[in-house]
Design a protein around this motif. Structure first.
Motif, PDB file in Angstrom:
ATOM      1  N   PHE A   1       0.896  -1.161  -0.002  1.00 62.33           N
ATOM      2  CA  PHE A   1      -0.050  -0.082   0.052  1.00 62.33           C
ATOM      3  C   PHE A   1       0.766   1.248  -0.038  1.00 62.33           C
ATOM      4  CE2 PHE A   1      -2.398   3.283   2.434  1.00 62.33           C
ATOM      5  CZ  PHE A   1      -3.360   3.585   1.522  1.00 62.33           C
ATOM      6  N   ARG A   2       1.928   1.357   0.909  1.00 57.04           N
ATOM      7  CA  ARG A   2       2.961   2.387   0.882  1.00 57.04           C
ATOM      8  C   ARG A   2       3.546   2.636  -0.385  1.00 57.04           C
ATOM      9  NH1 ARG A   2       3.057   6.805   3.127  1.00 57.04           N
ATOM     10  NH2 ARG A   2       2.082   5.886   4.926  1.00 57.04           N
ATOM     11  N   ALA A   3       3.758   1.883  -1.119  1.00 57.75           N
ATOM     12  CA  ALA A   3       4.601   1.742  -2.232  1.00 57.75           C
ATOM     13  C   ALA A   3       3.810   2.113  -3.237  1.00 57.75           C
ATOM     14  CB  ALA A   3       5.423   0.615  -2.727  1.00 57.75           C
ATOM     15  N   PHE A   4       2.418   1.716  -3.205  1.00 61.16           N
ATOM     16  CA  PHE A   4       1.540   2.577  -4.381  1.00 61.16           C
ATOM     17  C   PHE A   4       1.349   3.838  -4.075  1.00 61.16           C
ATOM     18  CE2 PHE A   4      -2.968   3.223  -5.389  1.00 61.16           C
ATOM     19  CZ  PHE A   4      -2.927   3.207  -6.539  1.00 61.16           C
ATOM     20  N   ILE A   5       0.931   4.097  -3.000  1.00 60.22           N
ATOM     21  CA  ILE A   5       0.709   5.627  -2.838  1.00 60.22           C
ATOM     22  C   ILE A   5       1.653   6.397  -2.936  1.00 60.22           C
ATOM     23  CG2 ILE A   5      -0.083   7.061  -0.867  1.00 60.22           C
ATOM     24  CD1 ILE A   5      -2.144   5.291  -1.864  1.00 60.22           C
ATOM     25  N   THR A   6       2.888   6.331  -2.562  1.00 55.17           N
ATOM     26  CA  THR A   6       4.155   7.119  -2.725  1.00 55.17           C
ATOM     27  C   THR A   6       4.246   7.073  -4.319  1.00 55.17           C
ATOM     28  OG1 THR A   6       5.744   5.183  -2.445  1.00 55.17           O
ATOM     29  CG2 THR A   6       5.311   6.532  -0.646  1.00 55.17           C
TER      30      THR A   6
ATOM     31  N   LEU B   1      -0.930   7.836   6.153  1.00 50.97           N
ATOM     32  CA  LEU B   1      -2.191   7.114   5.359  1.00 50.97           C
ATOM     33  C   LEU B   1      -1.818   5.713   5.617  1.00 50.97           C
ATOM     34  CD1 LEU B   1      -3.010   8.727   1.859  1.00 50.97           C
ATOM     35  CD2 LEU B   1      -4.173   8.535   4.018  1.00 50.97           C
ATOM     36  N   THR B   2      -2.836   4.881   5.888  1.00 51.26           N
ATOM     37  CA  THR B   2      -2.987   3.353   6.106  1.00 51.26           C
ATOM     38  C   THR B   2      -4.165   2.837   5.262  1.00 51.26           C
ATOM     39  OG1 THR B   2      -4.053   3.416   8.127  1.00 51.26           O
ATOM     40  CG2 THR B   2      -1.818   3.363   8.198  1.00 51.26           C
ATOM     41  N   PHE B   3      -3.912   1.524   4.887  1.00 53.01           N
ATOM     42  CA  PHE B   3      -5.203   1.145   4.082  1.00 53.01           C
ATOM     43  C   PHE B   3      -6.065   0.952   5.184  1.00 53.01           C
ATOM     44  CE2 PHE B   3      -7.107  -2.995   2.914  1.00 53.01           C
ATOM     45  CZ  PHE B   3      -7.511  -2.902   1.594  1.00 53.01           C
ATOM     46  N   ASP B   4      -7.300   0.895   4.703  1.00 56.16           N
ATOM     47  CA  ASP B   4      -8.621   0.943   5.286  1.00 56.16           C
ATOM     48  C   ASP B   4      -9.613  -0.339   5.134  1.00 56.16           C
ATOM     49  OD1 ASP B   4     -10.998   1.134   7.050  1.00 56.16           O
ATOM     50  OD2 ASP B   4     -11.232   3.287   6.448  1.00 56.16           O
ATOM     51  N   PRO B   5      -9.530  -1.557   5.616  1.00 56.57           N
ATOM     52  CA  PRO B   5     -10.365  -2.564   5.164  1.00 56.57           C
ATOM     53  C   PRO B   5     -11.599  -2.299   5.070  1.00 56.57           C
ATOM     54  CG  PRO B   5      -9.262  -2.993   7.366  1.00 56.57           C
ATOM     55  CD  PRO B   5      -8.609  -1.806   6.848  1.00 56.57           C
ATOM     56  N   ARG B   6     -12.259  -1.451   5.905  1.00 51.74           N
ATOM     57  CA  ARG B   6     -13.720  -1.235   6.025  1.00 51.74           C
ATOM     58  C   ARG B   6     -14.285  -0.634   4.836  1.00 51.74           C
ATOM     59  NH1 ARG B   6     -14.658   3.329  10.247  1.00 51.74           N
ATOM     60  NH2 ARG B   6     -12.962   3.957   8.895  1.00 51.74           N
ATOM     61  N   VAL B   7     -13.463   0.160   4.256  1.00 49.31           N
ATOM     62  CA  VAL B   7     -13.640   0.739   2.809  1.00 49.31           C
ATOM     63  C   VAL B   7     -13.912  -0.346   1.828  1.00 49.31           C
ATOM     64  CG1 VAL B   7     -13.220   2.482   1.164  1.00 49.31           C
ATOM     65  CG2 VAL B   7     -12.764   2.901   3.454  1.00 49.31           C
ATOM     66  N   VAL B   8     -13.044  -1.480   1.791  1.00 45.54           N
ATOM     67  CA  VAL B   8     -13.261  -2.310   0.882  1.00 45.54           C
ATOM     68  C   VAL B   8     -14.564  -3.432   1.066  1.00 45.54           C
ATOM     69  CG1 VAL B   8     -12.088  -4.351  -0.297  1.00 45.54           C
ATOM     70  CG2 VAL B   8     -10.738  -2.318   0.283  1.00 45.54           C
ATOM     71  N   ARG B   9     -14.512  -3.532   2.252  1.00 47.43           N
ATOM     72  CA  ARG B   9     -15.694  -4.609   2.683  1.00 47.43           C
ATOM     73  C   ARG B   9     -16.926  -3.564   2.166  1.00 47.43           C
ATOM     74  NH1 ARG B   9     -12.844  -5.454   7.406  1.00 47.43           N
ATOM     75  NH2 ARG B   9     -13.889  -3.737   8.582  1.00 47.43           N
ATOM     76  N   ALA B  10     -17.155  -2.339   2.329  1.00 52.61           N
ATOM     77  CA  ALA B  10     -18.244  -1.478   2.151  1.00 52.61           C
ATOM     78  C   ALA B  10     -18.459  -1.562   0.542  1.00 52.61           C
ATOM     79  CB  ALA B  10     -18.280  -0.355   2.633  1.00 52.61           C
TER      80      ALA B  10
ATOM     81  N   GLY C   1     -23.273  -5.440  -7.421  1.00 47.82           N
ATOM     82  CA  GLY C   1     -22.123  -5.469  -8.159  1.00 47.82           C
ATOM     83  C   GLY C   1     -21.071  -5.117  -7.720  1.00 47.82           C
ATOM     84  N   GLY C   2     -20.586  -4.998  -6.375  1.00 47.73           N
ATOM     85  CA  GLY C   2     -19.349  -4.852  -5.781  1.00 47.73           C
ATOM     86  C   GLY C   2     -18.369  -5.643  -5.839  1.00 47.73           C
ATOM     87  N   GLY C   3     -18.691  -6.934  -6.347  1.00 43.52           N
ATOM     88  CA  GLY C   3     -17.717  -7.904  -6.500  1.00 43.52           C
ATOM     89  C   GLY C   3     -16.796  -7.621  -7.753  1.00 43.52           C
ATOM     90  N   ALA C   4     -15.677  -8.128  -7.861  1.00 40.06           N
ATOM     91  CA  ALA C   4     -14.604  -7.857  -9.091  1.00 40.06           C
ATOM     92  C   ALA C   4     -15.338  -8.267 -10.410  1.00 40.06           C
ATOM     93  CB  ALA C   4     -13.197  -8.443  -8.682  1.00 40.06           C
TER      94      ALA C   4
ATOM     95  N   GLY D   1      -7.952  -1.409  -6.316  1.00 41.73           N
ATOM     96  CA  GLY D   1      -7.930  -1.609  -7.889  1.00 41.73           C
ATOM     97  C   GLY D   1      -9.383  -1.720  -8.945  1.00 41.73           C
ATOM     98  N   ARG D   2     -10.165  -1.901  -8.385  1.00 39.36           N
ATOM     99  CA  ARG D   2     -11.375  -2.257  -9.047  1.00 39.36           C
ATOM    100  C   ARG D   2     -11.808  -0.912  -9.955  1.00 39.36           C
ATOM    101  NH1 ARG D   2     -17.149  -2.796  -8.679  1.00 39.36           N
ATOM    102  NH2 ARG D   2     -17.236  -1.839  -6.556  1.00 39.36           N
ATOM    103  N   ARG D   3     -11.494   0.188  -9.526  1.00 34.35           N
ATOM    104  CA  ARG D   3     -11.793   1.360 -10.241  1.00 34.35           C
ATOM    105  C   ARG D   3     -11.036   2.422 -10.086  1.00 34.35           C
ATOM    106  NH1 ARG D   3     -17.812   2.344  -8.022  1.00 34.35           N
ATOM    107  NH2 ARG D   3     -16.865   1.197  -6.467  1.00 34.35           N
ATOM    108  N   ARG D   4      -9.671   1.618 -10.313  1.00 34.80           N
ATOM    109  CA  ARG D   4      -8.348   2.457  -9.930  1.00 34.80           C
ATOM    110  C   ARG D   4      -8.143   3.866 -10.478  1.00 34.80           C
ATOM    111  NH1 ARG D   4      -3.334  -0.983  -9.618  1.00 34.80           N
ATOM    112  NH2 ARG D   4      -4.199  -1.257  -7.332  1.00 34.80           N
ATOM    113  N   ALA D   5      -8.707   4.185 -11.802  1.00 36.31           N
ATOM    114  CA  ALA D   5      -8.308   5.404 -12.311  1.00 36.31           C
ATOM    115  C   ALA D   5      -9.469   6.299 -11.783  1.00 36.31           C
ATOM    116  CB  ALA D   5      -8.769   5.413 -13.996  1.00 36.31           C
ATOM    117  N   LEU D   6     -10.605   6.197 -11.434  1.00 35.39           N
ATOM    118  CA  LEU D   6     -11.508   6.936 -10.985  1.00 35.39           C
ATOM    119  C   LEU D   6     -11.145   7.505  -9.508  1.00 35.39           C
ATOM    120  CD1 LEU D   6     -14.445   8.142 -10.469  1.00 35.39           C
ATOM    121  CD2 LEU D   6     -15.251   5.893  -9.638  1.00 35.39           C
ATOM    122  N   PHE D   7     -10.821   6.306  -8.611  1.00 34.11           N
ATOM    123  CA  PHE D   7     -10.490   6.974  -7.263  1.00 34.11           C
ATOM    124  C   PHE D   7      -9.118   7.307  -7.105  1.00 34.11           C
ATOM    125  CE2 PHE D   7     -13.813   3.575  -6.376  1.00 34.11           C
ATOM    126  CZ  PHE D   7     -14.617   4.214  -5.863  1.00 34.11           C
ATOM    127  N   THR D   8      -8.077   7.219  -8.104  1.00 40.68           N
ATOM    128  CA  THR D   8      -6.997   7.894  -7.954  1.00 40.68           C
ATOM    129  C   THR D   8      -6.977   9.429  -8.339  1.00 40.68           C
ATOM    130  OG1 THR D   8      -5.572   6.053  -8.587  1.00 40.68           O
ATOM    131  CG2 THR D   8      -4.715   8.203  -9.155  1.00 40.68           C
TER     132      THR D   8
END
Length: 376
Positions: free
Chosen positions: A56-61, A84-93, A99-102, A185-192
């Motif tokens: 996660f750290r490598a991706f963000i930097t 910044l740290t990864f938030d697993p709650r967000v991914v679960r939500a 349609g939330g599955g990959a 990564g499911r909607r990486r461009a949007l959220f980046t």
């Protein structure tokens, strides 16, 4: 002739001592460590896998060059990503959404009745609170309506639906949410892009502690994404800053500006309840169009005809205000045949642009009508 070598006694004693000492050392030395890899074996051993936190750290930097190229201040980026740290709650939500599955497709809403949703979203408490807030906010609302043509009641109804008229706006750190969703990564461009736009908001003077919202990053009284804020947020109180987190006039003006940008037509109702007769033929009213945006929502809407044409087909108006006869409208039967249906104008499409859900858009229109209806 045999030659004999004579060795003196002292020399023989020294030689024997050295021999015995060497033999003892050889016996006491441990055997070679066969578990130690050779240099060749060490080179062939793969390195340990990085942890989730390290990835996660490598991706963000790694987003730093992209953020700086978009205009983010380098100091802002370095400071805000430091903790910044990864938030697993967000991914679960996110994965818990339809349609939330990959790989799973979006779940269609066809066949789901609107009535239960209406009972929980256009209910007496929300109506009563809306009427109360209308009284206190009317000076701001009327000024925005005069400028944009968007009815006061529609802006207020969206405010009521999004945040309960400002009573709850979400408590997720949206910078962390966007970082997590971009990494997932499911909607990486949007959220980046939204992650970078959040950093731009911080550059504009809004502290990260203020930028709270839903797990998906909707923030402020209107529940805008950061990109929406940057496009459409409006200063409604005249202080030179569009603060949708602390200023209701700014938030309401921003909602009005959003709907104007989405194509709102002044002096046209959003829609009207109608009765579809039991003898009505639905043959030929299916829409020939396929919407590029949320097609499963638009598929529930019929083809477009004028109000006069719908009347000619036997559709009976059952509410007010009634769109003009030459106004284009589409038909929806959200609870199926035999139940209340609606003729919807192009202004309904503007509400769908705000939140692409038929249940949401119908509830906004109906709440707006109820708020303006005199209390009995």
């Amino acid at each position: 002739m045999i030659v004999r070598f004579l060795v003196s006694a002292p020399a023989l004693a020294v030689a024997l001592a050295i021999s015995l000492s060497t033999s003892a050392l050889a016996q006491e030395a441990p055997p070679p460590d066969t578990d130690q890899p050779t240099s060749a074996e060490a080179a062939a051993t793969p390195p340990a896998e990085p942890s989730e936190a390290e990835r996660f750290r490598a991706f963000i930097t790694g987003l730093r060059p992209q953020a700086l190229a978009a205009g983010v201040n380098p100091q802002t980026f370095d400071r805000e990503v430091a903790d910044l740290t990864f938030d697993p709650r967000v991914v679960r939500a996110d994965r818990g959404q339809p349609g939330g599955g990959a790989t799973s497709p979006a779940t269609p809403s066809i066949g789901i009745n609107f009535a239960p949703y209406r009972r929980t979203h256009v209910e007496p408490v929300r109506i009563g609170r809306g009427r109360s807030r209308y009284g206190s906010l009317r000076p701001q609302l009327s000024a925005i309506e005069a400028k944009t043509g968007v009815p006061e009641s529609i802006m207020l109804a969206i405010y009521g639906h999004e945040t309960g008229y400002g009573t709850f706006t979400g408590n997720y750190d949206i910078l962390r949410s966007f970082a997590t969703l971009a990494y997932e990564g499911r909607r990486r461009a949007l959220f980046t892009a939204e992650f970078i736009d959040t950093l731009k908001l911080i550059d504009r003077g809004f502290p990260r502690s203020l930028l709270k919202g839903s797990w998906a990053g909707a923030t402020g009284y209107p529940q805008f994404l950061p990109s929406t804020y940057l496009r459409l947020a409006t200063d409604g109180d005249g202080d030179g800053k569009a603060d949708i987190w602390r200023s209701e006039p700014d938030a309401l003006a921003s909602i009005g500006n959003y709907l104007t940008n989405a194509g709102w037509k002044p002096n046209v109702p959003w829609g009207v309840p109608v009765v579809v007769p039991s003898t009505f033929s639905r043959a030929g009213i299916a829409s020939p169009l396929a919407s590029p945006r949320c097609p499963r929502v638009h598929v529930r809407l019929s083809r477009w005809l004028t109000i006069a044409e719908w009347r000619a087909k036997g559709i009976m108006i059952a509410g007010a205000p009634v769109p003009a006869d030459n106004e284009m409208a589409t038909l929806i039967e959200p609870d199926g045949p035999g139940q209340t249906a609606y003729l919807l104008t192009t202004n309904y499409q503007a509400i769908l642009d705000y939140n692409c859900s038929n249940f949401y858009a119908l509830s906004v229109g109906l709440l707006a009508d109820e708020v303006m209806r005199p209390a009995e």
